[in-house]
Scaffold this active site. Sequence first.
Site, PDB file in Angstrom:
ATOM      1  CG  HIS A 178      31.961  39.317  67.801  1.00 15.35           C
ATOM      2  ND1 HIS A 178      31.151  38.228  67.606  1.00 15.35           N
ATOM      3  CD2 HIS A 178      32.078  39.907  66.598  1.00 15.35           C
ATOM      4  CE1 HIS A 178      30.803  38.158  66.329  1.00 15.35           C
ATOM      5  NE2 HIS A 178      31.347  39.177  65.702  1.00 15.35           N
TER       6      HIS A 178
ATOM      7  CG  HIS B 123      31.120  36.878  37.523  1.00 17.95           C
ATOM      8  ND1 HIS B 123      31.873  37.993  37.835  1.00 17.95           N
ATOM      9  CD2 HIS B 123      31.937  36.063  36.811  1.00 17.95           C
ATOM     10  CE1 HIS B 123      33.091  37.863  37.324  1.00 17.95           C
ATOM     11  NE2 HIS B 123      33.163  36.700  36.707  1.00 17.95           N
TER      12      HIS B 123
ATOM     13  CG  ASP C  64      28.794  37.987  34.753  1.00 16.81           C
ATOM     14  OD1 ASP C  64      28.457  39.059  35.295  1.00 16.81           O
ATOM     15  OD2 ASP C  64      28.020  37.002  34.697  1.00 16.81           O
TER      16      ASP C  64
ATOM     17  CE1 TYR D 235      38.401  49.696  47.075  1.00 18.07           C
ATOM     18  CE2 TYR D 235      36.170  49.394  46.271  1.00 18.07           C
ATOM     19  CZ  TYR D 235      37.429  48.885  46.528  1.00 18.07           C
ATOM     20  OH  TYR D 235      37.713  47.593  46.220  1.00 18.07           O
TER      21      TYR D 235
ATOM     22  CD  GLU E  81      22.250  36.399  29.135  1.00 14.52           C
ATOM     23  OE1 GLU E  81      21.413  35.822  28.405  1.00 14.52           O
ATOM     24  OE2 GLU E  81      23.288  35.852  29.533  1.00 14.52           O
TER      25      GLU E  81
END
Length: 405
Positions: free
Chosen positions: A243, A101, A106, A299, A373
């Site tokens: 490449h 994560h 998370d 997106y 946190e």
Amino acid sequence: MTDKILSLSKKILPDVVKIRRALHQQPELAFEEVATGKLIASELSRLGIRVQRGIGKTGLAGILNGGGKSGVVGLRADMDALPILEETGLSFASRNKGVMHACGHDSHMAMLLGAAKILSALKDDVPGTVKFIFQPSEEKNPGGAPAMIDDGALEEPSVDAIFGQHITTDLPTGKLGFRAGPLMASADEIYITVLGRGGHGAKPHNAVDPIVISAQLIMELQTVISRMKDPLEPSVLTIGSIHGGTATNIIPDYVKLSGTLRTMNEEWRKKALILIEKTAVQCARGFGGDCKVEVSHGYPVLVNSESETNLAFEAASALFGRNAAKVVQPQMGAEDFAYYLQKVPGSFWWIGAANKAMGATASIHSARFKIDEAAFVYGAAQLASVAIEYLRRKDASGRKSGLRH
Ligand code: ZN
């Protein structure tokens, strides 16, 4: 109400941290979020929230009916992890080797469950319905959002507005970043094959050298950005891979290039893709070669609506003080939350979680990505507060318009 929300958010922080760490230990890749979904469903059920499973393959939603009937607000978190070998050294590091994560999803899930906890405790004060949307596969094209929308994530009950957030180490803990209008870019992948005619490296006049064509083509493609675009329009084109060839003295038949186009404007996005193909083909043909251009659409531009962004900004200021909410610059990363905003109004913001003293400074998508946190107090409270405030305003405007009839 803001005081109540904030003190609840502080109180539940240990639970939110615990859930986040459990999720961090069991990261799952895009559309494989089975254990993740199970954990979320059981947490929602424990709160008495009705769970809808199997939306967008591994996605799910929870529905909380509050004390009023003024509308439905959606709150969204993403669920997937990245194919990265974790190097944080954390005690709760990934147990799924090679998966991490590293984008903070998370924490997004944990904060959304935190908001669900806060809103459940304040249920009678919630003047409508809150839909907690847990979406898979944000990291991988074509994204989990279209699958969620196709499976009715914004219907039954029909969502009036949607809000989401992303944790970031670009801002310190305690700061939140907002912006009305375009916040994140469109991202399209471009695959170019430059076709020449191979031959001996000592006899270029008998061949068409796709390596020389590619060198020219890469530089010429930049003129799409520097010469064909309005300079006030942010946009970037990066050729990220090339490449071709096998030896010093062989001219190859073809060279493959790939790159990414980022824009902040759907109109320019369409135009740029046409110009890229035209420029590449003309360049290759000018040297007697040819060129094939393929685009994998990613997106769209993420456009925050004005009034919902103001609401989110004001909610943060009321909760955490005037200095906590900041107006930030847009950035060229992409986020599939953009698809929801094409359907309903809403806003997406940043939650600061950088903390130098804790070594939480590495950016998202790094193997050393860590977060403070303590930021969860802000994220959970912010989501809960925005949901209540949105429904409250909808309730008030509904009553006003009701009087007119
Ligand atoms: Zn992310």
